[in-house]
Design a protein around this motif. Sequence first.
Motif, PDB file in Angstrom:
ATOM      1  N   PRO A   1       0.503  -1.094  -0.129  1.00 34.55           N
ATOM      2  CA  PRO A   1       0.012   0.366  -0.035  1.00 34.55           C
ATOM      3  C   PRO A   1       1.007   1.484  -0.278  1.00 34.55           C
ATOM      4  N   GLU A   2       0.481   2.631  -0.701  1.00 30.41           N
ATOM      5  CA  GLU A   2       0.765   3.287  -0.391  1.00 30.41           C
ATOM      6  C   GLU A   2       1.108   3.849   0.691  1.00 30.41           C
ATOM      7  N   GLY A   3       0.725   3.504   2.016  1.00 28.16           N
ATOM      8  CA  GLY A   3       0.879   4.676   2.918  1.00 28.16           C
ATOM      9  C   GLY A   3      -0.287   4.762   3.741  1.00 28.16           C
ATOM     10  N   ALA A   4      -0.088   5.433   5.075  1.00 28.06           N
ATOM     11  CA  ALA A   4      -1.282   6.337   5.889  1.00 28.06           C
ATOM     12  C   ALA A   4      -1.571   7.377   5.423  1.00 28.06           C
ATOM     13  N   ILE A   5      -2.226   8.503   6.381  1.00 27.02           N
ATOM     14  CA  ILE A   5      -2.459   9.982   6.273  1.00 27.02           C
ATOM     15  C   ILE A   5      -2.740   9.393   7.664  1.00 27.02           C
ATOM     16  N   ILE A   6      -2.606   9.893   8.665  1.00 25.47           N
ATOM     17  CA  ILE A   6      -2.656  10.743  10.029  1.00 25.47           C
ATOM     18  C   ILE A   6      -2.865  11.756  10.346  1.00 25.47           C
ATOM     19  N   VAL A   7      -4.165  12.114  11.034  1.00 28.56           N
ATOM     20  CA  VAL A   7      -4.625  13.281  11.311  1.00 28.56           C
ATOM     21  C   VAL A   7      -4.415  13.505  12.698  1.00 28.56           C
ATOM     22  N   THR A   8      -4.183  14.812  13.085  1.00 30.06           N
ATOM     23  CA  THR A   8      -3.902  15.366  14.804  1.00 30.06           C
ATOM     24  C   THR A   8      -5.196  16.524  15.336  1.00 30.06           C
ATOM     25  N   THR A   9      -5.103  16.923  16.046  1.00 31.81           N
ATOM     26  CA  THR A   9      -5.357  18.228  16.750  1.00 31.81           C
ATOM     27  C   THR A   9      -4.033  18.934  16.861  1.00 31.81           C
ATOM     28  N   PRO A  10      -4.164  19.999  17.746  1.00 27.96           N
ATOM     29  CA  PRO A  10      -3.285  21.006  17.730  1.00 27.96           C
ATOM     30  C   PRO A  10      -2.698  20.525  19.653  1.00 27.96           C
ATOM     31  N   GLN A  11      -3.287  20.045  20.162  1.00 29.89           N
ATOM     32  CA  GLN A  11      -2.764  20.114  21.163  1.00 29.89           C
ATOM     33  C   GLN A  11      -2.239  18.587  22.109  1.00 29.89           C
ATOM     34  N   GLU A  12      -1.709  18.986  22.321  1.00 27.04           N
ATOM     35  CA  GLU A  12      -0.482  17.066  22.771  1.00 27.04           C
ATOM     36  C   GLU A  12      -1.032  16.743  23.610  1.00 27.04           C
ATOM     37  N   ILE A  13      -2.716  16.319  23.732  1.00 27.52           N
ATOM     38  CA  ILE A  13      -2.800  15.106  24.386  1.00 27.52           C
ATOM     39  C   ILE A  13      -3.443  14.947  22.938  1.00 27.52           C
ATOM     40  N   SER A  14      -3.800  14.736  22.208  1.00 29.83           N
ATOM     41  CA  SER A  14      -3.756  14.609  20.478  1.00 29.83           C
ATOM     42  C   SER A  14      -2.470  13.744  19.783  1.00 29.83           C
ATOM     43  N   LEU A  15      -1.600  14.692  19.962  1.00 22.67           N
ATOM     44  CA  LEU A  15      -0.864  14.465  19.333  1.00 22.67           C
ATOM     45  C   LEU A  15       0.428  12.931  20.409  1.00 22.67           C
TER      46      LEU A  15
ATOM     47  N   GLU B   1      -3.122  18.348  10.440  1.00 22.27           N
ATOM     48  CA  GLU B   1      -3.811  18.890  11.401  1.00 22.27           C
ATOM     49  C   GLU B   1      -4.742  19.480  10.808  1.00 22.27           C
ATOM     50  N   ASN B   2      -5.937  18.974  11.957  1.00 24.41           N
ATOM     51  CA  ASN B   2      -7.398  19.085  12.067  1.00 24.41           C
ATOM     52  C   ASN B   2      -7.536  20.239  12.983  1.00 24.41           C
ATOM     53  N   MET B   3      -8.488  21.434  12.842  1.00 25.46           N
ATOM     54  CA  MET B   3      -9.491  21.926  13.744  1.00 25.46           C
ATOM     55  C   MET B   3      -8.151  23.104  13.877  1.00 25.46           C
ATOM     56  N   SER B   4      -6.889  23.535  13.407  1.00 24.08           N
ATOM     57  CA  SER B   4      -6.110  24.495  13.481  1.00 24.08           C
ATOM     58  C   SER B   4      -6.523  25.873  13.928  1.00 24.08           C
TER      59      SER B   4
ATOM     60  N   THR C   1       2.936  22.376  22.496  1.00 30.85           N
ATOM     61  CA  THR C   1       4.525  21.584  22.315  1.00 30.85           C
ATOM     62  C   THR C   1       4.348  21.912  21.001  1.00 30.85           C
ATOM     63  N   GLY C   2       4.191  22.940  20.214  1.00 30.33           N
ATOM     64  CA  GLY C   2       4.875  23.009  19.090  1.00 30.33           C
ATOM     65  C   GLY C   2       4.030  22.510  17.525  1.00 30.33           C
ATOM     66  N   GLY C   3       2.913  22.264  18.105  1.00 30.35           N
ATOM     67  CA  GLY C   3       1.910  20.912  17.080  1.00 30.35           C
ATOM     68  C   GLY C   3       2.306  19.785  15.979  1.00 30.35           C
ATOM     69  N   ALA C   4       1.663  20.072  15.179  1.00 33.32           N
ATOM     70  CA  ALA C   4       1.699  19.386  14.404  1.00 33.32           C
ATOM     71  C   ALA C   4       2.945  19.676  13.317  1.00 33.32           C
TER      72      ALA C   4
ATOM     73  N   LYS D   1       6.159  20.847  14.259  1.00 32.01           N
ATOM     74  CA  LYS D   1       6.922  21.206  15.340  1.00 32.01           C
ATOM     75  C   LYS D   1       7.034  18.500  15.471  1.00 32.01           C
ATOM     76  N   MET D   2       6.269  18.508  15.344  1.00 31.58           N
ATOM     77  CA  MET D   2       5.769  17.015  15.873  1.00 31.58           C
ATOM     78  C   MET D   2       6.482  16.066  14.784  1.00 31.58           C
ATOM     79  N   CYS D   3       5.705  16.254  13.534  1.00 31.85           N
ATOM     80  CA  CYS D   3       6.477  15.536  12.108  1.00 31.85           C
ATOM     81  C   CYS D   3       8.029  16.187  12.302  1.00 31.85           C
ATOM     82  N   GLN D   4       8.625  16.982  12.650  1.00 33.71           N
ATOM     83  CA  GLN D   4      10.285  17.188  12.061  1.00 33.71           C
ATOM     84  C   GLN D   4      10.339  16.330  13.330  1.00 33.71           C
ATOM     85  N   GLU D   5      10.123  16.774  14.475  1.00 35.73           N
ATOM     86  CA  GLU D   5      11.291  15.457  15.081  1.00 35.73           C
ATOM     87  C   GLU D   5      10.946  14.165  15.124  1.00 35.73           C
ATOM     88  N   MET D   6       9.724  13.622  14.312  1.00 33.18           N
ATOM     89  CA  MET D   6       9.818  12.207  13.774  1.00 33.18           C
ATOM     90  C   MET D   6       9.981  12.360  12.288  1.00 33.18           C
TER      91      MET D   6
END
Length: 240
Positions: A117-131, A153-156, A174-177, A179-184
């Motif tokens: 499969p081509e891959g996964a699309i992941i949806v988050t919201t900005p707050q840390e509890i979602s991240l 990033e939904n509901m930005s 914590t920087g939202g989606a 920053k998380m994408c950069q880190e991961m």
Amino acid sequence: MAFYLQKQGHEVGLMDIDICGPSIPKIMGMEGEQLHQTSLGWEPVYVEDNLAVVSIGFLLNEPNQAIIWRGPKKNTMIKQFLKDVYWNKLDYLVIDTPPGTSDEHLSIVQYLKQTQPEGAIIVTTPQEISLLDVRKEITFCKKVGLPVLGVIENMSIFICPKCKTETKIFPPTTGGAIKMCQEMEVPYLGSIPLDPLIARSCDQGKCYVTEFPNSLASQAYNKIFKDLINKIQPQDPKSQ
């Protein structure tokens, strides 16, 4: 995304594997429809001539029926959706999964492993509890060898329809989606603003982008999906 691909002229299948909480029939405006057995297998429900949908919601006697299944029974149903449904020829199969990293995710990855499969699309919201959960989902994808196409990033932000003031309803502590994408080290696909009309469209079973094509959220959806499809090198429906 299924609507976007369908409107581009592609043959699209949408498979809902949120076994215990199937919402796709409601969102697609197909509540009350049923899957039918044919000589070729289960016939999916068609929203449009080139958009076929399968969900356990089409097998329930009534919409409030609870599905209380353990992992093995869920896995069997997902396997049936893949093997026993007559999808016909598809350009894309979009699979909607429940949140987290449960039996459904492991099963679909295992069953589709040979198809790459081509891959996964992941949806988050900005707050840390979602991240927190999204980081686990990204780690899951990496461990099972499923490419992460990117994070949305939904509901930005919320833009007031009257004064146009932008408000961060869920401030990214914590920087939202991004920053998380950069880190991961996964792609950041873009953000979708919070618009109450999206929820209303889902409740009414209508395509938000079709109903409100000039909205900021629709523009964001279209840009994200266009960039994403270009990245995975789609087939040209006119050449088939």
